[in-house]
Design a protein around this motif. Structure first.
Motif, PDB file in Angstrom:
ATOM      1  N   ALA A 153       7.985  21.891  56.886  1.00  0.00           N
ATOM      2  CA  ALA A 153       9.431  21.999  57.020  1.00  0.00           C
ATOM      3  C   ALA A 153       9.975  23.142  56.161  1.00  0.00           C
ATOM      4  N   ALA A 154       9.456  23.287  54.948  1.00  0.00           N
ATOM      5  CA  ALA A 154       9.902  24.373  54.074  1.00  0.00           C
ATOM      6  C   ALA A 154       9.504  25.728  54.651  1.00  0.00           C
ATOM      7  N   ARG A 155       8.325  25.800  55.260  1.00  0.00           N
ATOM      8  CA  ARG A 155       7.900  27.060  55.866  1.00  0.00           C
ATOM      9  C   ARG A 155       8.801  27.442  57.039  1.00  0.00           C
ATOM     10  N   ILE A 156       9.190  26.454  57.835  1.00  0.00           N
ATOM     11  CA  ILE A 156      10.092  26.717  58.964  1.00  0.00           C
ATOM     12  C   ILE A 156      11.459  27.171  58.466  1.00  0.00           C
ATOM     13  N   ASP A 157      11.893  26.623  57.316  1.00  0.00           N
ATOM     14  CA  ASP A 157      13.186  27.010  56.749  1.00  0.00           C
ATOM     15  C   ASP A 157      13.158  28.375  56.083  1.00  0.00           C
ATOM     16  N   GLY A 158      11.986  29.006  56.040  1.00  0.00           N
ATOM     17  CA  GLY A 158      11.895  30.362  55.506  1.00  0.00           C
ATOM     18  C   GLY A 158      11.362  30.469  54.096  1.00  0.00           C
ATOM     19  N   ALA A 159      10.890  29.381  53.518  1.00  0.00           N
ATOM     20  CA  ALA A 159      10.346  29.441  52.161  1.00  0.00           C
ATOM     21  C   ALA A 159       8.995  30.145  52.171  1.00  0.00           C
ATOM     22  N   ASN A 160       8.793  31.032  51.206  1.00  0.00           N
ATOM     23  CA  ASN A 160       7.516  31.735  51.138  1.00  0.00           C
ATOM     24  C   ASN A 160       6.478  30.892  50.411  1.00  0.00           C
ATOM     25  N   VAL A 161       5.284  31.452  50.247  1.00  0.00           N
ATOM     26  CA  VAL A 161       4.171  30.697  49.653  1.00  0.00           C
ATOM     27  C   VAL A 161       4.481  30.285  48.228  1.00  0.00           C
ATOM     28  N   VAL A 162       5.042  31.196  47.435  1.00  0.00           N
ATOM     29  CA  VAL A 162       5.344  30.895  46.033  1.00  0.00           C
ATOM     30  C   VAL A 162       6.410  29.813  45.933  1.00  0.00           C
ATOM     31  N   GLN A 163       7.445  29.909  46.748  1.00  0.00           N
ATOM     32  CA  GLN A 163       8.508  28.909  46.719  1.00  0.00           C
ATOM     33  C   GLN A 163       8.001  27.535  47.128  1.00  0.00           C
ATOM     34  N   ARG A 164       7.146  27.499  48.147  1.00  0.00           N
ATOM     35  CA  ARG A 164       6.596  26.207  48.567  1.00  0.00           C
ATOM     36  C   ARG A 164       5.693  25.616  47.494  1.00  0.00           C
ATOM     37  N   PHE A 165       4.976  26.472  46.790  1.00  0.00           N
ATOM     38  CA  PHE A 165       4.100  25.989  45.719  1.00  0.00           C
ATOM     39  C   PHE A 165       4.918  25.438  44.547  1.00  0.00           C
ATOM     40  N   LEU A 166       5.940  26.181  44.128  1.00  0.00           N
ATOM     41  CA  LEU A 166       6.711  25.790  42.949  1.00  0.00           C
ATOM     42  C   LEU A 166       7.617  24.587  43.200  1.00  0.00           C
ATOM     43  N   HIS A 167       8.197  24.505  44.384  1.00  0.00           N
ATOM     44  CA  HIS A 167       9.212  23.483  44.641  1.00  0.00           C
ATOM     45  C   HIS A 167       8.696  22.279  45.426  1.00  0.00           C
ATOM     46  N   ILE A 168       7.512  22.365  45.986  1.00  0.00           N
ATOM     47  CA  ILE A 168       6.965  21.234  46.741  1.00  0.00           C
ATOM     48  C   ILE A 168       5.664  20.739  46.128  1.00  0.00           C
ATOM     49  N   LYS A 169       4.687  21.630  45.999  1.00  0.00           N
ATOM     50  CA  LYS A 169       3.371  21.188  45.542  1.00  0.00           C
ATOM     51  C   LYS A 169       3.365  20.817  44.063  1.00  0.00           C
ATOM     52  N   VAL A 170       3.994  21.642  43.245  1.00  0.00           N
ATOM     53  CA  VAL A 170       3.981  21.351  41.807  1.00  0.00           C
ATOM     54  C   VAL A 170       4.633  20.003  41.487  1.00  0.00           C
ATOM     55  N   PRO A 171       5.833  19.685  42.029  1.00  0.00           N
ATOM     56  CA  PRO A 171       6.389  18.347  41.756  1.00  0.00           C
ATOM     57  C   PRO A 171       5.514  17.204  42.278  1.00  0.00           C
ATOM     58  N   LEU A 172       4.920  17.393  43.456  1.00  0.00           N
ATOM     59  CA  LEU A 172       4.078  16.336  44.010  1.00  0.00           C
ATOM     60  C   LEU A 172       2.768  16.175  43.234  1.00  0.00           C
ATOM     61  N   LEU A 173       2.376  17.208  42.514  1.00  0.00           N
ATOM     62  CA  LEU A 173       1.135  17.161  41.736  1.00  0.00           C
ATOM     63  C   LEU A 173       1.349  16.626  40.322  1.00  0.00           C
ATOM     64  N   ARG A 174       2.554  16.192  40.010  1.00  0.00           N
ATOM     65  CA  ARG A 174       2.838  15.723  38.651  1.00  0.00           C
ATOM     66  C   ARG A 174       1.936  14.575  38.199  1.00  0.00           C
ATOM     67  N   PRO A 175       1.677  13.559  39.020  1.00  0.00           N
ATOM     68  CA  PRO A 175       0.756  12.506  38.550  1.00  0.00           C
ATOM     69  C   PRO A 175      -0.626  13.040  38.218  1.00  0.00           C
ATOM     70  N   ALA A 176      -1.159  13.923  39.074  1.00  0.00           N
ATOM     71  CA  ALA A 176      -2.476  14.511  38.799  1.00  0.00           C
ATOM     72  C   ALA A 176      -2.437  15.382  37.552  1.00  0.00           C
ATOM     73  N   THR A 177      -1.363  16.151  37.402  1.00  0.00           N
ATOM     74  CA  THR A 177      -1.230  17.016  36.226  1.00  0.00           C
ATOM     75  C   THR A 177      -1.161  16.203  34.947  1.00  0.00           C
ATOM     76  N   PHE A 178      -0.427  15.100  34.987  1.00  0.00           N
ATOM     77  CA  PHE A 178      -0.335  14.231  33.804  1.00  0.00           C
ATOM     78  C   PHE A 178      -1.701  13.665  33.438  1.00  0.00           C
ATOM     79  N   PHE A 179      -2.431  13.186  34.441  1.00  0.00           N
ATOM     80  CA  PHE A 179      -3.760  12.626  34.180  1.00  0.00           C
ATOM     81  C   PHE A 179      -4.700  13.688  33.619  1.00  0.00           C
ATOM     82  N   VAL A 180      -4.704  14.862  34.232  1.00  0.00           N
ATOM     83  CA  VAL A 180      -5.586  15.944  33.776  1.00  0.00           C
ATOM     84  C   VAL A 180      -5.201  16.369  32.363  1.00  0.00           C
TER      85      VAL A 180
END
Length: 315
Positions: free
Chosen positions: A213-240
């Protein structure tokens, strides 16, 4: 003429409690009992091998216990002595420097590798195994290999590499300014594998619809990584993050094999200082106090990591 609908009344016990509710309560109680029964072996194991030693160390930390003499209560003298000694303060500083550099760098590299492997590249199974291999290799074997890499004469692998640029042999573990950095490089290399595997598993479990959905809205790779993947990876990041901090504070084998805390205490960490106090000086009470300090640092760092990173998505 109106028809009245009658509803069946729930069956009640003598005490007035509905029978269905009483049955559910019994089922929940049985489930709790079964849960405690299943957890009991692991809980007993943790209590015997973690809880009891921690309690004993806490008690001994307030005593003067120098083998073979009996313990004698001295209050907080061990803690005052520990922070009053430059050697222990240096060990604490080295531990924090090592953790502050090795943990974030290895986490960043591991995340980058996980992102690349998550693209479905050819041979990703081989690369995943190759990156993970140092983690399952015996720590002593890893330290011996790096001892050869850092060999101070021309036979060392690293010195052979820099000879190409006309640089003479360097004693990587012999200079105080280089020794700690050399150990940190080895720790980063050894710790990437498990972090990469955790991040890769977390990436493969992320929902694809948000990214699409973010890609269709025009978000680039960096924006999708910072605003979608990084927040969703918070549990894994905390554990690591928490497990990496604990592993970094417990580093001992690498220091023992590579430098023995030298040169000039440049690579002495808290665990090695505890080893010296307990098994070289036979001061068990003093070593127990240092262990309690180490445990306290880990508790505060875990709480701090939880506040900064967070362990769930519900924030």
């Amino acid at each position: 003429m109106t028809n009245t609908v009658t509803h069946p009344q729930p069956t009640r016990t003598r005490s007035g409690t509905p029978a269905a509710k009483l049955t559910r309560g019994r089922l929940h109680r049985k489930e709790r009992q079964a849960g405690w029964l299943l957890v009991a072996p692991a809980g007993l194991h943790v209590f015997i091998w973690v809880g009891l030693p921690l309690i004993v160390a806490l008690i001994l930390s307030f005593t003067r216990y120098e083998l073979p003499a009996k313990p004698r209560f001295i209050g907080f003298e061990n803690f005052v002595e520990a922070f009053g000694k430059e050697s222990f303060r240096t060990a604490v500083l080295n531990t924090f420097i090592m953790t502050g550099v090795a943990v974030p760098v290895s986490m960043t590299i591991a995340l980058c590798i996980a992102l690349l492997l998550n693209q479905g590249l050819k041979g990703q199974g081989f690369f995943r195994t190759a990156v993970f291999m140092p983690h399952i290799t015996a720590t002593v074997a890893v330290a011996v290999v790096w001892l050869w890499i850092y060999n101070p004469d021309s036979t060392g692998l690293l010195n052979k590499a820099i000879e190409i640029f006309g640089i003479g042999p360097v004693s990587w573990l012999g200079y105080p300014d280089l020794a700690l950095g050399s150990v940190i490089v080895m720790l980063i290399w050894q710790g990437i594998g498990i972090k990469m595997l955790i991040y890769l598993a977390a990436l493969q479990g992320l929902p694809l619809d948000l990214d699409e959905a973010a890609r269709i809205d025009g978000a680039n790779v960096v924006q999708r990584f910072l605003h979608i993947k990084v927040p969703l990876l918070r549990p894994a990041t905390f554990f690591v993050l928490v497990t990496s901090i604990i592993q970094s504070f417990q580093v001992f084998d690498q220091i023992f094999i590579l430098t023995s805390g030298g040169p000039a205490n440049a690579t002495t960490v808290i665990t090695y200082q505890i080893y010296l106090s307990a098994f070289e000086a036979s001061r068990m009470g003093y070593a127990s106090a240092q262990s309690i300090v180490l445990f306290t640092f880990l508790i505060f760092l875990a709480i701090f990591s939880r506040r900064v990173v967070g362990g769930t998505d519900a924030h």
